[in-house]
Motif scaffolding. Sequence first.
Motif, mmCIF file in Angstrom:
data_model
loop_
_atom_site.group_PDB
_atom_site.id
_atom_site.type_symbol
_atom_site.label_atom_id
_atom_site.label_comp_id
_atom_site.label_asym_id
_atom_site.label_seq_id
_atom_site.Cartn_x
_atom_site.Cartn_y
_atom_site.Cartn_z
ATOM 1 N N SER A 132 0.824 -1.206 0.000
ATOM 2 C CA SER A 132 0.000 0.000 0.000
ATOM 3 C C SER A 132 0.860 1.259 0.000
ATOM 4 O O SER A 132 0.586 2.218 -0.737
ATOM 5 N N LYS A 133 1.921 1.234 0.804
ATOM 6 C CA LYS A 133 2.821 2.393 0.864
ATOM 7 C C LYS A 133 3.510 2.608 -0.480
ATOM 8 O O LYS A 133 3.613 3.745 -0.967
ATOM 9 N N ALA A 134 3.974 1.525 -1.083
ATOM 10 C CA ALA A 134 4.647 1.616 -2.380
ATOM 11 C C ALA A 134 3.683 2.148 -3.448
ATOM 12 O O ALA A 134 4.066 2.968 -4.297
ATOM 13 N N LYS A 135 2.428 1.687 -3.391
ATOM 14 C CA LYS A 135 1.430 2.154 -4.351
ATOM 15 C C LYS A 135 1.168 3.640 -4.179
ATOM 16 O O LYS A 135 1.105 4.395 -5.160
ATOM 17 N N ASN A 136 1.021 4.085 -2.933
ATOM 18 C CA ASN A 136 0.755 5.497 -2.666
ATOM 19 C C ASN A 136 1.901 6.385 -3.155
ATOM 20 O O ASN A 136 1.674 7.477 -3.691
#
Length: 252
Positions: A143-147
Amino acid sequence: MKKIQFLLLLIFISNLVNCQVIDNSLQGHYQAKSDSNMYSFFEFDGNGKVNIVGIGTGDYFTKGDSLIVYPDKSIFKFKIKNNTLIGASSWVENETWVKKDTVVGNNRKDAAVAKKKASLLHEYYKMSGDKSSLEFMFNDEASKAKNEKISKLCNEGLSKACMDYFGILLIEDQGMDALLNSEKNAKPKPLNNTIIALGNKIISQGEPEGYTLLGSYYFILGKKEKAIEQWNIGVEKGSQKSAMALIQIEME
């Protein structure tokens, strides 16, 4: 013999290159062959925007004979065969749309800018195409990488990524409970200038849904008149979502 081999090599390379070309120059009105099709037509403006059945717009790009359309959070996949679109994903699978002579304006003004937008949307597609929302939801690292990727694509000029990033900032700022129960949110947090600036950035990119997003943010803060003002501008600019927000307010 060597000349024939050389020609075959050139043809092979040409086909390989054409298969990898990413663009959004597809233009025209494509009518469903079946009267029972939920999506009776698509109109592509030659510049990355598609009119879906006259009730909504989306973004698209082509890669070789593949067409990817983003109506909103969902995704439609097609195969292009001559002047026909063949559905290849859920909601459009096995359905067919044929190009008609209906006049559709070409909004392509700068080919370089248009191709960059198509390339960015392709990057967006690669980022999320093979993972469901639940996978990102239950995987903090993913999720962090996507954001971070969404933020990067937004900074590079992809309005769709900016709209996603607006939602991310809104959740971080207000919390999910406040968003789901905005009318019961007695003490909303103060105005966040970063969110306002992002909304204006989306508008400056020529995306009328920026007014919809800003209106929703003001509504969450309890600034109903300001929200309605933004939604009215959104309607003037052609946003169906702003119109739906106004109708919802009137019904309530």
